[in-house]
Design an enzyme around this catalytic site. Structure first.
Site, PDB file in Angstrom:
ATOM      1  N   ASP A  39     -22.154 -52.361   1.202  1.00 17.85           N
ATOM      2  CA  ASP A  39     -20.891 -51.770   0.535  1.00 17.85           C
ATOM      3  C   ASP A  39     -19.707 -51.450   0.951  1.00 17.85           C
ATOM      4  OD1 ASP A  39     -19.143 -51.326  -1.653  1.00 17.85           O
ATOM      5  OD2 ASP A  39     -20.278 -50.823  -3.400  1.00 17.85           O
ATOM      6  N   SER A  80     -17.638 -53.775  -7.011  1.00 17.10           N
ATOM      7  CA  SER A  80     -18.772 -53.659  -6.387  1.00 17.10           C
ATOM      8  C   SER A  80     -19.388 -54.043  -8.088  1.00 17.10           C
ATOM      9  CB  SER A  80     -19.265 -52.610  -6.682  1.00 17.10           C
ATOM     10  OG  SER A  80     -18.748 -52.445  -5.830  1.00 17.10           O
ATOM     11  N   THR A 133     -23.765 -51.430  -8.237  1.00 25.44           N
ATOM     12  CA  THR A 133     -24.300 -52.303  -7.464  1.00 25.44           C
ATOM     13  C   THR A 133     -26.364 -52.201  -7.849  1.00 25.44           C
ATOM     14  OG1 THR A 133     -23.043 -52.089  -5.466  1.00 25.44           O
ATOM     15  CG2 THR A 133     -24.904 -52.717  -5.348  1.00 25.44           C
ATOM     16  N   GLU A 247     -28.966 -50.651  -0.998  1.00 28.52           N
ATOM     17  CA  GLU A 247     -27.661 -50.997  -0.637  1.00 28.52           C
ATOM     18  C   GLU A 247     -27.082 -49.826   0.263  1.00 28.52           C
ATOM     19  OE1 GLU A 247     -23.332 -50.085  -3.353  1.00 28.52           O
ATOM     20  OE2 GLU A 247     -25.794 -49.135  -3.869  1.00 28.52           O
ATOM     21  N   ASP A 252     -18.565 -48.317   1.764  1.00 32.18           N
ATOM     22  CA  ASP A 252     -17.563 -48.486   1.172  1.00 32.18           C
ATOM     23  C   ASP A 252     -16.262 -47.299   1.090  1.00 32.18           C
ATOM     24  OD1 ASP A 252     -15.973 -49.903  -1.155  1.00 32.18           O
ATOM     25  OD2 ASP A 252     -17.249 -47.862  -2.606  1.00 32.18           O
ATOM     26  N   HIS A 256     -13.099 -46.317   1.262  1.00 36.07           N
ATOM     27  CA  HIS A 256     -11.616 -45.799   0.370  1.00 36.07           C
ATOM     28  C   HIS A 256     -10.975 -44.102   0.324  1.00 36.07           C
ATOM     29  CE1 HIS A 256     -12.326 -48.048  -3.176  1.00 36.07           C
ATOM     30  NE2 HIS A 256     -13.721 -47.976  -2.592  1.00 36.07           N
ATOM     31  N   ASP A 294     -20.848 -56.958  -1.577  1.00 34.38           N
ATOM     32  CA  ASP A 294     -19.693 -57.614  -2.553  1.00 34.38           C
ATOM     33  C   ASP A 294     -18.344 -57.704  -2.287  1.00 34.38           C
ATOM     34  OD1 ASP A 294     -19.495 -54.646  -1.827  1.00 34.38           O
ATOM     35  OD2 ASP A 294     -20.461 -53.898  -3.505  1.00 34.38           O
ATOM     36  N   HIS A 295     -18.126 -56.279  -1.321  1.00 34.49           N
ATOM     37  CA  HIS A 295     -16.342 -57.187  -1.043  1.00 34.49           C
ATOM     38  C   HIS A 295     -15.907 -56.247   0.236  1.00 34.49           C
ATOM     39  CE1 HIS A 295     -16.076 -52.952  -1.918  1.00 34.49           C
ATOM     40  NE2 HIS A 295     -16.477 -53.638  -2.898  1.00 34.49           N
TER      41      HIS A 295
END
Length: 369
Positions: A39, A80, A133, A247, A252, A256, A294-295
């Site tokens: 992620d 996500s 996810t 995952e 991720d 952040h 996912d990104h």
């Protein structure tokens, strides 16, 4: 936040003749699929493993690599939920959607489809098992924050092996239900304390934290690689194929938080788990491994490292080091790498939309029949 490391790069090893022969093995048994999602993991995050790790990353073991485009139906920059739903259903959808189409209708996921074909199924996450996810592979709700409804749907999803956090959504619910009791009534081996040995004759559930599992910098240990190996051993004891999603959630979260140490340690832990899975695929060539994200999160770049010259007070570049830089604390619109190994890996080359990954996995399955 900026973090630096010495650049240590090693040569990529060549495939041996034995490895080439194993790749050519075609089994008459149905194909198993392992789908790994880092992620928030874009090219810069993958690159960090090459500068901050102690050895050549397992990413170097891939020969088949592509890229996917991540946009949702309503926003160019996805989340996500929409990203994972595109993977699981083959349809792009709106931000925050879990297992539903852009007009909010439930869509069958690849996990559900393969269950109908007799497949075993597994889900492993560092977040709550109800997070966007993992939820996108078994639940169907209009918003990702509907955790209690998502948990209730997991009870009926009959996933054979799942591990993650989220106790509070099972036994501290607003409706007063005890979903752990319901799992036990469905003959699950349930553990809320540790990754105890799975019971072969039962489905197995591990819900090990009230919220998410701790991050690496909080002392998580080897949970991700251990849970993944445990699941693979469990599936291997049966003579049926499986679909498993793993995952690496907190790459991720490091983005952040603009926390370079968190991001790097999570990427390295994901890469360690990747080594476990690649070893499994090598020993079980009737398996497809797909690895992506996912990104990207953080708008990360890897650039020059500077330090202050105490004698002059001027900033000076350190030639043998690099630093991590964050452009944002949000998701970005970068193309995302896709790594594939095993049977059908060649199908994942090129540049395509994120929902095409679902169709490429099914294409590989159909060709293997």
């Amino acid at each position: 936040m900026v973090i630096a490391a010495m650049a240590v790069l090693g040569p990529v090893g060549c495939s041996t003749k034995k490895e080439q022969e194993q790749k050519e093995v075609v089994s008459k048994e149905p194909l198993s699929i392992i789908f790994m999602i880092g992620d928030g993991m874009g090219v810069p995050q993958v690159s960090s493993a090459y500068y901050f790790g102690d050895s050549l990353p397992n990413f170097s073991r891939f020969k088949q690599i592509g890229f996917h485009q991540t946009s949702a139906t309503d926003y160019t920059i996805t989340d996500s939920a929409a990203g994972a739903t595109a993977f699981s259903t083959g349809e792009k959808t709106y931000k925050r959607a879990i297992g539903v189409s852009s007009d909010s209708f439930p869509r069958e996921t690849i996990l559900e489809q393969l269950q109908e074909q007799g497949y075993q199924t597994g889900l492993i996450s560092l977040t709550t098992i109800t997070h966007a996810t993992p939820a996108s592979f078994y639940a169907h709700v209009t918003d990702r924050d509907m955790h209690e409804e998502i948990a209730a749907q997991l009870i009926d999803a009959e996933v054979d092996f799942f591990a993650g956090g989220g106790k509070k959504f099972f036994n501290q619910r607003e409706d007063g239900k005890d979903l752990f009791a319901e799992l036990l009534s469905k003959n699950y081996h349930l553990d809320t304390l540790e990754l105890s040995k799975p019971e072969t004759g039962k489905r197995n559930a591990y819900v090990l934290a009230d919220d998410g599992i701790p991050s690496k910098i909080e002392g998580r240990g080897d949970y991700l690689s251990e849970a993944t190996k445990m699941a693979l051993d469990y599936f291997n004891q049966k003579e049926t194929p499986f679909f498993m999603m793993v995952e690496g959630s907190y790459i991720d979260w490091g983005g952040h938080a603009k926390n370079a140490e968190m991001m790097i340690t999570e990427v390295l832990d994901f890469d360690k788990t990747l080594g476990v899975v690649l070893d499994y695929v090598k020993a079980n060539p009737n398996t497809l491994l797909v690895v992506t994200a996912d990104h990207e999160t953080g708008g990360v770049s890897i650039g020059k490292h500077y330090q202050m010259d105490e004698s002059t007070g001027e900033k000076k570049e350190v030639p043998e080091k690099v630093s991590i830089y964050f452009n944002t604390d949000q998701h970005s619109g970068e193309l995302i790498p896709v790594f594939a190994n095993g049977q059908g890996a060649e199908n994942f080359q090129g540049i395509y939309e994120n929902n095409e990954i679902y169709h490429k996995m099914l294409k590989t399955l159909n060709r293997a029949k």
